[in-house]
Scaffold this active site. Structure first.
Site, PDB file in Angstrom:
ATOM      1  N   SER A  26       0.827  -1.219   0.000  1.00 31.31           N
ATOM      2  CA  SER A  26       0.000   0.000   0.000  1.00 31.31           C
ATOM      3  C   SER A  26       0.856   1.261   0.000  1.00 31.31           C
ATOM      4  CB  SER A  26      -0.880   0.055   1.255  1.00 31.31           C
ATOM      5  OG  SER A  26      -1.735  -1.038   1.299  1.00 31.31           O
ATOM      6  N   HIS A  57      -3.777   0.462  -4.638  1.00 30.94           N
ATOM      7  CA  HIS A  57      -3.290  -0.750  -5.312  1.00 30.94           C
ATOM      8  C   HIS A  57      -3.856  -0.743  -6.726  1.00 30.94           C
ATOM      9  CE1 HIS A  57      -1.773  -3.065  -1.823  1.00 30.94           C
ATOM     10  NE2 HIS A  57      -2.578  -2.255  -1.178  1.00 30.94           N
ATOM     11  N   HIS A  79      -5.673  -9.029  -1.694  1.00 24.83           N
ATOM     12  CA  HIS A  79      -5.624  -9.383  -0.279  1.00 24.83           C
ATOM     13  C   HIS A  79      -6.711 -10.391   0.076  1.00 24.83           C
ATOM     14  CE1 HIS A  79      -3.837  -5.341  -0.469  1.00 24.83           C
ATOM     15  NE2 HIS A  79      -3.105  -5.717   0.542  1.00 24.83           N
ATOM     16  N   TYR A  81      -8.356 -10.214   2.762  1.00 24.34           N
ATOM     17  CA  TYR A  81      -9.481  -9.475   3.367  1.00 24.34           C
ATOM     18  C   TYR A  81     -10.470  -8.931   2.341  1.00 24.34           C
ATOM     19  CZ  TYR A  81      -6.688  -5.191   2.529  1.00 24.34           C
ATOM     20  OH  TYR A  81      -5.945  -4.198   1.977  1.00 24.34           O
ATOM     21  N   GLU A  82     -10.047  -8.877   1.071  1.00 27.44           N
ATOM     22  CA  GLU A  82     -10.986  -8.433   0.028  1.00 27.44           C
ATOM     23  C   GLU A  82     -12.007  -9.521  -0.277  1.00 27.44           C
ATOM     24  OE1 GLU A  82      -9.021  -6.390  -3.450  1.00 27.44           O
ATOM     25  OE2 GLU A  82      -7.237  -6.975  -2.328  1.00 27.44           O
ATOM     26  N   ALA A 109       2.782  -2.457   3.859  1.00 27.77           N
ATOM     27  CA  ALA A 109       2.619  -1.415   4.865  1.00 27.77           C
ATOM     28  C   ALA A 109       2.309  -2.148   6.158  1.00 27.77           C
ATOM     29  CB  ALA A 109       1.467  -0.502   4.486  1.00 27.77           C
ATOM     30  N   MET A 201      -1.605  -7.245   7.053  1.00 29.01           N
ATOM     31  CA  MET A 201      -2.669  -8.112   6.518  1.00 29.01           C
ATOM     32  C   MET A 201      -2.280  -8.753   5.185  1.00 29.01           C
ATOM     33  SD  MET A 201      -5.830  -5.530   7.208  1.00 29.01           S
ATOM     34  CE  MET A 201      -5.981  -4.607   8.728  1.00 29.01           C
ATOM     35  N   SER A 202      -0.993  -8.924   4.975  1.00 30.15           N
ATOM     36  CA  SER A 202      -0.587  -9.478   3.669  1.00 30.15           C
ATOM     37  C   SER A 202       0.698 -10.274   3.827  1.00 30.15           C
ATOM     38  CB  SER A 202      -0.386  -8.334   2.678  1.00 30.15           C
ATOM     39  OG  SER A 202       0.718  -7.537   3.059  1.00 30.15           O
ATOM     40  N   ASN A 225       2.252   3.323  10.599  1.00 30.82           N
ATOM     41  CA  ASN A 225       1.504   3.772  11.793  1.00 30.82           C
ATOM     42  C   ASN A 225       1.947   2.940  12.981  1.00 30.82           C
ATOM     43  OD1 ASN A 225      -0.132   1.619  10.184  1.00 30.82           O
ATOM     44  ND2 ASN A 225      -0.824   1.416  12.296  1.00 30.82           N
ATOM     45  N   HIS A 237      -6.854   3.980   7.311  1.00 30.15           N
ATOM     46  CA  HIS A 237      -6.202   3.566   6.061  1.00 30.15           C
ATOM     47  C   HIS A 237      -5.571   4.777   5.378  1.00 30.15           C
ATOM     48  CE1 HIS A 237      -5.197   1.064   2.679  1.00 30.15           C
ATOM     49  NE2 HIS A 237      -5.966   1.735   1.844  1.00 30.15           N
TER      50      HIS A 237
HETATM   51  N1  HPA Z   1      -2.506  -3.322  11.379  1.00 26.30           N
HETATM   52  C1  HPA Z   1      -2.747  -4.169  10.361  1.00 26.30           C
HETATM   53  N2  HPA Z   1      -2.389  -3.915   9.131  1.00 26.30           N
HETATM   54  C2  HPA Z   1      -1.756  -2.763   8.863  1.00 26.30           C
HETATM   55  C3  HPA Z   1      -1.477  -1.836   9.863  1.00 26.30           C
HETATM   56  C4  HPA Z   1      -1.875  -2.133  11.201  1.00 26.30           C
HETATM   57  O1  HPA Z   1      -1.659  -1.361  12.150  1.00 26.30           O
HETATM   58  N3  HPA Z   1      -0.844  -0.792   9.276  1.00 26.30           N
HETATM   59  C5  HPA Z   1      -0.744  -1.094   7.963  1.00 26.30           C
HETATM   60  N4  HPA Z   1      -1.288  -2.291   7.702  1.00 26.30           N
END
Ligand code: HPA
Length: 264
Positions: A26, A57, A79, A81-82, A109, A201-202, A225, A237
């Site tokens: 990302s 993406h 992903h 999660y999609e 990310a 998440m990847s 973050n 996000h």
């Molecule tokens: N958690 C999960 N996935 C992420 C995060 C997070 O804090 N930051 C970027 N992708």
């Protein structure tokens, strides 16, 4: 002809081959602008490929050169999660392998569980914890060794390369969740005790699929973050994308340094 064979055939015709591929996380898509002699094809034109629906993406495969080094870039990952099945992610890596890819750089990310990491900053992944609740190879029983999933020799040389170029690069353990919600404070406290440094998440599906194909893997997290509860600030996000962009220059510098090294 099967979808897989069709996909390989189309890609052989539309893009240049390389033994090295890079999956962009990302907000890291800017690297594509730095490529020369580009050839690209959208995922939607490759049989069996899923479309990425996430902002940041774009969903295309681009071949080209970075500092005269040929590379194939997956700009836009799909992903779990999609809602895509894991098999779709494995499929993309299997196709890359059929194209002759032997080295894979996977980027993402990630949220920092460790307070010492800066936002944004770069972390070289040394190992992972699969907390996605499923193994991407389920149904195709392959007992893949993951002892050095993130190639130990490459890690050593990349840390040296980064130090030489003055690029700050930490190392850490990446923990993957299925998402799409972010974590809770209690979960992050638990993951810290597990030995995780970064949460995301990847990456884990691609890495396991790459190891199944005998590839050597490098993983790089861009810390976008602090994970939930590490600071009082809520997660978004948007922040992930903004931090990804901020880290872009250092990220591109690191990728260029890796690709121009004889050790990779
Ligand atoms: N958690 C999960 N996935 C992420 C995060 C997070 O804090 N930051 C970027 N992708």
């Amino acid at each position: 002809m099967k979808n897989f064979d069709k996909a390989v055939k189309i890609l052989k015709r539309k893009i240049d081959s390389s033994d090295t591929a890079l999956i962009l996380g990302s907000g890291l898509g800017k690297l594509v602008d730095e490529m020369k002699n580009k050839k690209e094809i959208s995922y939607s034109r490759i049989p069996g490929f899923a479309k990425s629906r996430v902002k940041g993406h774009s969903g295309k495969i681009v071949s080209g050169e970075i500092l005269s080094r040929k590379i194939i870039v997956l700009a836009g990952r799909i992903h779990f999660y999609e809602g895509h099945p894991m098999a779709k992610i494995v499929y993309m890596i299997d196709v890359l392998s059929a194209l002759g890819v032997k080295k894979l750089i996977v980027t993402n990310a990630g949220g920092a569980i460790r307070k010492e990491y800066k936002v944004p900053s770069l972390v070289l992944i040394k190992d992972h914890i699969n907390f996605m609740g499923v193994n991407p190879l389920r149904g195709k029983p392959d007992f893949i060794d993951l002892t050095d999933a993130y190639d130990a020799e490459y890690r050593k040389s990349i840390l040296k390369i980064a130090a030489k170029k003055g690029i700050k690069l930490n190392t850490g353990v990446y923990l993957a969740l299925s998402g799409p919600s972010y974590e809770t404070k209690a979960e992050i406290r638990m993951f810290r005790k597990f030995g995780a440094d970064i949460v995301g998440m990847s990456t884990v599906p691609e890495v396991i699929a790459a190891k199944k194909n005998g590839m050597r893997v490098v993983g790089i997290s861009c810390i976008t973050n602090y994970a939930c509860g590490v600071t009082p600030q809520p997660l978004s996000h948007k922040e992930v994308l903004v931090s990804g962009k901020k880290a872009s220059a250092a990220f591109i510098k690191l990728i260029k340094a890796i690709l121009s090294s004889k050790k990779f």
